[in-house]
Structures are given as structure tokens and as C-alpha cells.
Write a protein that holds these residues in place. Structure first.
Motif, PDB file in Angstrom:
ATOM      1  N   ILE A   1       0.835  -1.191   0.000  1.00 14.81           N
ATOM      2  CA  ILE A   1       0.000   0.000   0.000  1.00 14.81           C
ATOM      3  C   ILE A   1       0.879   1.253   0.000  1.00 14.81           C
ATOM      4  CG2 ILE A   1      -1.805   1.262   1.230  1.00 14.81           C
ATOM      5  CD1 ILE A   1      -2.822  -1.388   2.291  1.00 14.81           C
ATOM      6  N   ALA A   2       0.561   2.162  -0.919  1.00 15.81           N
ATOM      7  CA  ALA A   2       1.305   3.417  -1.023  1.00 15.81           C
ATOM      8  C   ALA A   2       1.280   4.154   0.314  1.00 15.81           C
ATOM      9  CB  ALA A   2       0.705   4.287  -2.117  1.00 15.81           C
ATOM     10  N   CYS A   3       2.248   5.038   0.503  1.00 11.73           N
ATOM     11  CA  CYS A   3       2.390   5.743   1.782  1.00 11.73           C
ATOM     12  C   CYS A   3       2.280   7.253   1.642  1.00 11.73           C
ATOM     13  CB  CYS A   3       3.731   5.388   2.422  1.00 11.73           C
ATOM     14  SG  CYS A   3       3.933   3.637   2.794  1.00 11.73           S
ATOM     15  N   GLY A   4       1.782   7.740   0.487  1.00 10.62           N
ATOM     16  CA  GLY A   4       1.544   9.154   0.316  1.00 10.62           C
ATOM     17  C   GLY A   4       2.640   9.932  -0.376  1.00 10.62           C
TER      18      GLY A   4
ATOM     19  N   ALA B   1       4.055  -1.692   3.634  1.00  9.82           N
ATOM     20  CA  ALA B   1       4.308  -0.284   3.341  1.00  9.82           C
ATOM     21  C   ALA B   1       5.133  -0.185   2.064  1.00  9.82           C
ATOM     22  CB  ALA B   1       5.044   0.380   4.500  1.00  9.82           C
ATOM     23  N   GLN B   2       4.541   0.423   1.025  1.00 12.05           N
ATOM     24  CA  GLN B   2       5.290   0.615  -0.211  1.00 12.05           C
ATOM     25  C   GLN B   2       5.877   2.017  -0.203  1.00 12.05           C
ATOM     26  OE1 GLN B   2       3.496   0.075  -4.176  1.00 12.05           O
ATOM     27  NE2 GLN B   2       5.402  -0.980  -4.642  1.00 12.05           N
ATOM     28  N   VAL B   3       7.145   2.069   0.160  1.00 16.48           N
ATOM     29  CA  VAL B   3       7.832   3.350   0.351  1.00 16.48           C
ATOM     30  C   VAL B   3       8.513   3.764  -0.949  1.00 16.48           C
ATOM     31  CG1 VAL B   3       8.165   2.911   2.807  1.00 16.48           C
ATOM     32  CG2 VAL B   3       9.936   2.200   1.193  1.00 16.48           C
ATOM     33  N   GLY B   4       8.586   5.075  -1.181  1.00 17.43           N
ATOM     34  CA  GLY B   4       9.197   5.546  -2.417  1.00 17.43           C
ATOM     35  C   GLY B   4       9.742   6.945  -2.282  1.00 17.43           C
TER      36      GLY B   4
ATOM     37  N   GLY C   1       5.752   4.805   9.228  1.00 14.03           N
ATOM     38  CA  GLY C   1       4.978   5.224  10.383  1.00 14.03           C
ATOM     39  C   GLY C   1       3.595   5.729  10.025  1.00 14.03           C
ATOM     40  N   ALA C   2       3.498   6.471   8.925  1.00 11.69           N
ATOM     41  CA  ALA C   2       2.197   6.994   8.501  1.00 11.69           C
ATOM     42  C   ALA C   2       1.244   5.859   8.151  1.00 11.69           C
ATOM     43  CB  ALA C   2       2.381   7.922   7.303  1.00 11.69           C
TER      44      ALA C   2
ATOM     45  N   VAL D   1       7.869  -4.291   4.342  1.00  8.28           N
ATOM     46  CA  VAL D   1       8.198  -3.071   3.597  1.00  8.28           C
ATOM     47  C   VAL D   1       8.669  -3.457   2.202  1.00  8.28           C
ATOM     48  CG1 VAL D   1       9.708  -1.044   3.473  1.00  8.28           C
ATOM     49  CG2 VAL D   1       8.826  -1.822   5.698  1.00  8.28           C
ATOM     50  N   LYS D   2       8.140  -2.750   1.197  1.00  5.69           N
ATOM     51  CA  LYS D   2       8.583  -2.938  -0.186  1.00  5.69           C
ATOM     52  C   LYS D   2       8.832  -1.575  -0.825  1.00  5.69           C
ATOM     53  CE  LYS D   2       7.101  -4.359  -4.812  1.00  5.69           C
ATOM     54  NZ  LYS D   2       6.073  -5.010  -5.645  1.00  5.69           N
TER      55      LYS D   2
END
Length: 252
Positions: A34-37, A62-65, A93-94, A109-110
Motif C-alpha cells: 500500500i502506497a504511503c503518500g 508499506a510501499q515506500v518511495g 509510520g504513517a 516493507v517494499k
């Protein structure tokens, strides 16, 4: 019984601009990146997506980018390790806060898009992402491309590493993903994709764009949720796995 996790990138709409059919995909996959904003997703969209995942028993990742809404996180950003580590902690965290508000939590985390591909080879940024995960929760597994410096760094740091394969993306002969925009980067035939995924799981091989048979040992397979026909593709893949007697279950 042979088993595999099926994941998809979700929560990538923004405001009044939906992207993909998250509800339908959540009925088909076992893990949701899931995207994190930062590359996509507004808080309300992310809250709804995490709630849907929790309701269906789908694992939340958490799909961090990169902070790149305009480019959908597909443009490289030359960040300092300090800044990248802070950004990744912030994103985990968000999403974790939103998930916990709906009775779940972030389970892995991905990295997304350009960050995912950059840390295949970029040691500094790979280490920065690893440092972020360790700082937030060293029990969180990380997903990445087999043979990447990211997974190597994560393994050395004591994180659980999960090798990922892609159902609908083309591979170069060296085992990296064909860059978007180049011939063979995106696959679209659901039946061919489904057969390819079954072969990944049963035979441990995947064809590169030049026909080279690449060895692959993946714990999870990604079907992108933002491509045209994504739901039909995921449904066909799941049916093929079921037909082959391959059990779908989360890796965590």
C-alpha cells in the motif's frame, strides 16, 4: 504442498482520481503493498485500502518511495542517506498508524518504482532504506529483487529478506527489470502471464526478453494493480495457480 504469496501495489489513487480497483484486487491477492503518500495515495484512500485489507485478512505492506507525486515515484532522486532514511521511516509510520486505526498493522516493507530499481545496485541508498527499517521495526521483512545489493544489505543487517518475482514485467538477461518504455517491459496477455507464473513456482525459471531462462526462487509474485486489465490478469493468475495445485498464502 507448494505455496506462493501473491502481492499487488494498491492505494495509489489520489483524491478524486482513482487508480485501479483496489477492492477487487484485495479479493485476489494475499499481500497488499500500500502506497504511503509520497509517490501516490492520499490519507483517506490509504485508510480505506488498509481497512479493506484488514477485513479480508490480506497482509498490509508499506510501499515506500521517493517524494515524487508528479512522477508517480518513477524518477530517480539523488538523496542523501540521512534524508532517505528519514523519509522511509516517515512513510512506514504513517501507513502503520492508518493500519492500526483499522485493527491491522504494517507487516513488511517494499520499495516502489525508481527506488526499488535504484537499490538493486546503489549501495548508499540501499543502506539508507535498510537503516530506516531497522530503526522503525527490525522484525519487518523487506521485499526486493533477487541478487540486489538491497537484499544483501538487509540480510547482513539481520532483516528477513523476501525475494520477489514479477508476473507482468519483462526481465533483462541479467535478471533486472526491463525499464518502462522499452520493448518488452510490460506484459499484457493474461493467459501467457498466468502460465509464466506457474512455471516460476513449479520450475524456478522465468524467461528474459531475449529468451534466456533465468533461475528464480521467489517467495512472492507481484501483479501490478494499476495496469489496464489488472483485475482480469490477477484473476487468471490465481485460477492458474489453483489449477496447478499451488496454494496461495501470505509469506508473513
Amino acid at each position: 504442498m507448494t505455496a506462493i504469496d501473491l502481492n499487488s501495489d494498491l492505494g495509489e489513487g489520489f483524491g478524486t482520481w482513482p487508480l485501479g480497483d483496489d477492492a477487487a484486487m484485495l479479493a485476489l491477492v494475499t499481500s497488499a503493498n500500500i502506497a504511503c503518500g509520497f509517490h501516490a495515495g492520499d490519507p483517506a484512500t490509504l485508510l480505506d485500502t488498509t481497512a479493506g485489507a484488514v477485513e479480508r485478512g490480506v497482509r498490509v505492506g508499506a510501499q515506500v518511495g521517493y517524494r515524487d507525486l508528479a512522477g508517480f515515484g518513477r524518477r530517480f532522486i539523488d538523496m542523501t542517506p540521512r534524508d532517505l532514511t528519514a523519509d522511509v521511516i516517515y512513510q512506514i509510520g504513517a501507513l502503520d498508524g492508518l493500519a492500526r486505526a483499522r485493527g491491522g498493522r504494517v507487516r513488511y516493507v517494499k520499495p516502489h518504482g525508481a527506488l526499488y530499481n535504484t537499490i538493486v545496485h546503489h549501495e548508499g541508498q540501499a543502506d539508507a532504506v535498510v537503516d530506516a527499517v531497522r530503526a522503525y521495526d527490525p522484525a519487518l521483512p523487506v521485499l526486493g529483487l533477487p541478487g540486489s545489493v538491497f537484499l544483501d544489505a538487509a540480510d547482513r543487517a539481520g532483516l528477513r529478506t523476501v525475494a520477489e518475482a514479477f508476473a507482468d514485467r519483462g526481465y533483462t538477461p541479467t535478471g533486472t527489470l526491463v525499464p518502462r518504455g522499452e520493448p518488452g517491459a510490460q506484459l499484457t496477455d493474461p493467459d501467457a502471464i498466468a502460465a509464466r507464473v506457474v512455471a516460476m513456482v513449479e520450475d524456478g525459471v522465468i524467461p528474459a526478453v531475449d529468451g534466456t531462462r533465468l533461475p528464480v526462487r521467489a517467495e512472492t509474485v507481484c501483479v501490478h494493480g494499476d495496469t489496464p486489465g489488472a483485475v482480469a490478469m490477477a484473476r487468471t493468475v490465481r485460477a492458474a495457480l489453483d489449477g496447478a495445485g499451488i496454494h496461495l498464502r501470505p509469506f508473513t
